[in-house]
Design a protein around this motif. Structure first.
Motif, PDB file in Angstrom:
ATOM      1  N   SER A 207     -14.548 -50.542  14.759  1.00 54.88           N
ATOM      2  CA  SER A 207     -14.311 -49.640  15.886  1.00 54.88           C
ATOM      3  C   SER A 207     -15.133 -50.040  17.100  1.00 54.88           C
ATOM      4  CB  SER A 207     -14.655 -48.209  15.488  1.00 54.88           C
ATOM      5  OG  SER A 207     -16.057 -48.043  15.389  1.00 54.88           O
ATOM      6  N   GLY A 208     -16.288 -50.678  16.864  1.00 59.18           N
ATOM      7  CA  GLY A 208     -17.151 -51.044  17.966  1.00 59.18           C
ATOM      8  C   GLY A 208     -18.023 -49.903  18.453  1.00 59.18           C
ATOM      9  N   LYS A 209     -17.931 -48.743  17.818  1.00 60.80           N
ATOM     10  CA  LYS A 209     -18.788 -47.631  18.214  1.00 60.80           C
ATOM     11  C   LYS A 209     -20.242 -47.979  17.893  1.00 60.80           C
ATOM     12  CE  LYS A 209     -15.398 -44.027  17.138  1.00 60.80           C
ATOM     13  NZ  LYS A 209     -14.899 -43.465  15.867  1.00 60.80           N
TER      14      LYS A 209
ATOM     15  N   GLU B 192     -12.819 -46.697   8.853  1.00 56.52           N
ATOM     16  CA  GLU B 192     -12.347 -48.037   9.141  1.00 56.52           C
ATOM     17  C   GLU B 192     -11.724 -48.726   7.927  1.00 56.52           C
ATOM     18  OE1 GLU B 192     -15.517 -49.999  11.169  1.00 56.52           O
ATOM     19  OE2 GLU B 192     -15.639 -48.457  12.678  1.00 56.52           O
TER      20      GLU B 192
ATOM     21  N   LEU C 276     -24.601 -55.533  22.018  1.00 54.76           N
ATOM     22  CA  LEU C 276     -24.040 -55.842  20.715  1.00 54.76           C
ATOM     23  C   LEU C 276     -22.630 -55.323  20.536  1.00 54.76           C
ATOM     24  CD1 LEU C 276     -27.195 -55.160  18.586  1.00 54.76           C
ATOM     25  CD2 LEU C 276     -26.075 -57.351  18.897  1.00 54.76           C
ATOM     26  N   THR C 277     -22.233 -54.407  21.420  1.00 50.94           N
ATOM     27  CA  THR C 277     -20.907 -53.827  21.245  1.00 50.94           C
ATOM     28  C   THR C 277     -20.030 -54.100  22.453  1.00 50.94           C
ATOM     29  OG1 THR C 277     -21.651 -51.744  22.163  1.00 50.94           O
ATOM     30  CG2 THR C 277     -21.803 -51.995  19.788  1.00 50.94           C
ATOM     31  N   GLU C 278     -18.797 -53.777  22.311  1.00 45.07           N
ATOM     32  CA  GLU C 278     -17.818 -54.030  23.370  1.00 45.07           C
ATOM     33  C   GLU C 278     -17.901 -52.967  24.456  1.00 45.07           C
ATOM     34  OE1 GLU C 278     -15.542 -56.694  22.623  1.00 45.07           O
ATOM     35  OE2 GLU C 278     -16.794 -57.001  20.871  1.00 45.07           O
ATOM     36  N   GLN C 279     -18.215 -51.756  24.035  1.00 45.86           N
ATOM     37  CA  GLN C 279     -18.148 -50.652  24.981  1.00 45.86           C
ATOM     38  C   GLN C 279     -19.528 -50.239  25.464  1.00 45.86           C
ATOM     39  OE1 GLN C 279     -17.305 -47.088  21.871  1.00 45.86           O
ATOM     40  NE2 GLN C 279     -15.589 -48.416  22.286  1.00 45.86           N
TER      41      GLN C 279
ATOM     42  N   SER D  23     -18.935 -52.953  14.234  1.00 41.28           N
ATOM     43  CA  SER D  23     -18.000 -52.573  13.198  1.00 41.28           C
ATOM     44  C   SER D  23     -16.614 -52.753  13.795  1.00 41.28           C
ATOM     45  CB  SER D  23     -18.237 -51.117  12.817  1.00 41.28           C
ATOM     46  OG  SER D  23     -18.001 -50.304  13.946  1.00 41.28           O
TER      47      SER D  23
ATOM     48  N   TRP E 189     -21.260 -47.918   3.835  1.00 42.41           N
ATOM     49  CA  TRP E 189     -20.476 -46.743   4.183  1.00 42.41           C
ATOM     50  C   TRP E 189     -21.169 -45.416   3.903  1.00 42.41           C
ATOM     51  CZ3 TRP E 189     -17.271 -48.032   7.562  1.00 42.41           C
ATOM     52  CH2 TRP E 189     -16.598 -49.257   7.479  1.00 42.41           C
TER      53      TRP E 189
END
Lengths: 114, 114
Positions: free
Chosen positions: B17-19, A55, A111-114, B15, A32
DNA sequence: AAAGTCGCTACAATAAATGTAGCAACTCAT
DNA sequence: ATGAGTTGCTACATTTATTGTAGCGACTTT
């Protein structure tokens, strides 16, 4: 006599080598720490708002990280809450470009969703 | 459905959030991750030489970190040992300035021996 | 005075890092 | 081909870090 890697919450004095970059990496390589600096870059925040912006960070760890970052002169606890010091803002300048880099990276490596 | 923070050794997917920046910070905010990238920037290295260059990292953690960094496309295990991928070298470009910054920072805050 | 907020601490449970030992695979000189 | 050395890595017990939840005392708002 080389310095030791400090335990969480204890003052960060150095990695074993004492090289500044390793001391910095020791500080930033704690959970963090980078996220807190990133969040504070947009302005002062209260403990509670930092907590919800980061988070799932627990109050224990948030308090520990903030203490370490304060001792290293990167964060200060001012009137309007926690905020980056001049040095902290200076550090963020070097961190900021990672924001756009991370986007192209996540695109490339899926690696990410977006 | 947000992604979860993966455990050590498991693929870094995101993470909560996926950011992308938080995914990156999650990866880099693990012990020795930054130090490993820093060390590999000067060229390929064997497991054993990385181990001795990274002060006190245990083989367990070194192996775990290298696995994560490989899965994220930052490091590759080539013929001449572990080395940065093109993306890894690209990332290092953003990290490199922290080297000189850390020196002025350590001067100002008296955190290191040198 | 009651009801929120706030910063933070306590504490038990889980996860990660350390430190040490050592194994299988390889190199290399004998 | 045998023994010594090196390498990448695993096993495992111990120590340390992080999480998650509960809640306290100080403060503000109603």
């Amino acid at each position: 006599m080389p310095a030791q890697i400090p335990k969480a919450g204890e003052p960060v004095r150095g990695s074993k080598s004492g090289k500044p970059i390793m001391v910095l990496f020791d500080l930033l390589g704690r959970r963090w720490a980078l996220g807190i600096i990133w969040n504070l870059s947009s302005g002062p925040q209260t403990f509670r708002s930092l907590q919800s912006n980061c988070e799932s960070v627990s109050p224990t760890v948030l308090n520990t990280r903030l203490k370490e970052l304060r001792e290293c002169g990167i964060v200060i606890n001012g009137d309007s809450g926690y905020e980056l010091t001049t040095e902290g803002k200076d550090l963020f300048v070097y961190l900021e470009p990672l924001g756009t880099w991370s986007q192209t990276w996540s695109h490339a490596s899926n690696l990410t969703e977006q």
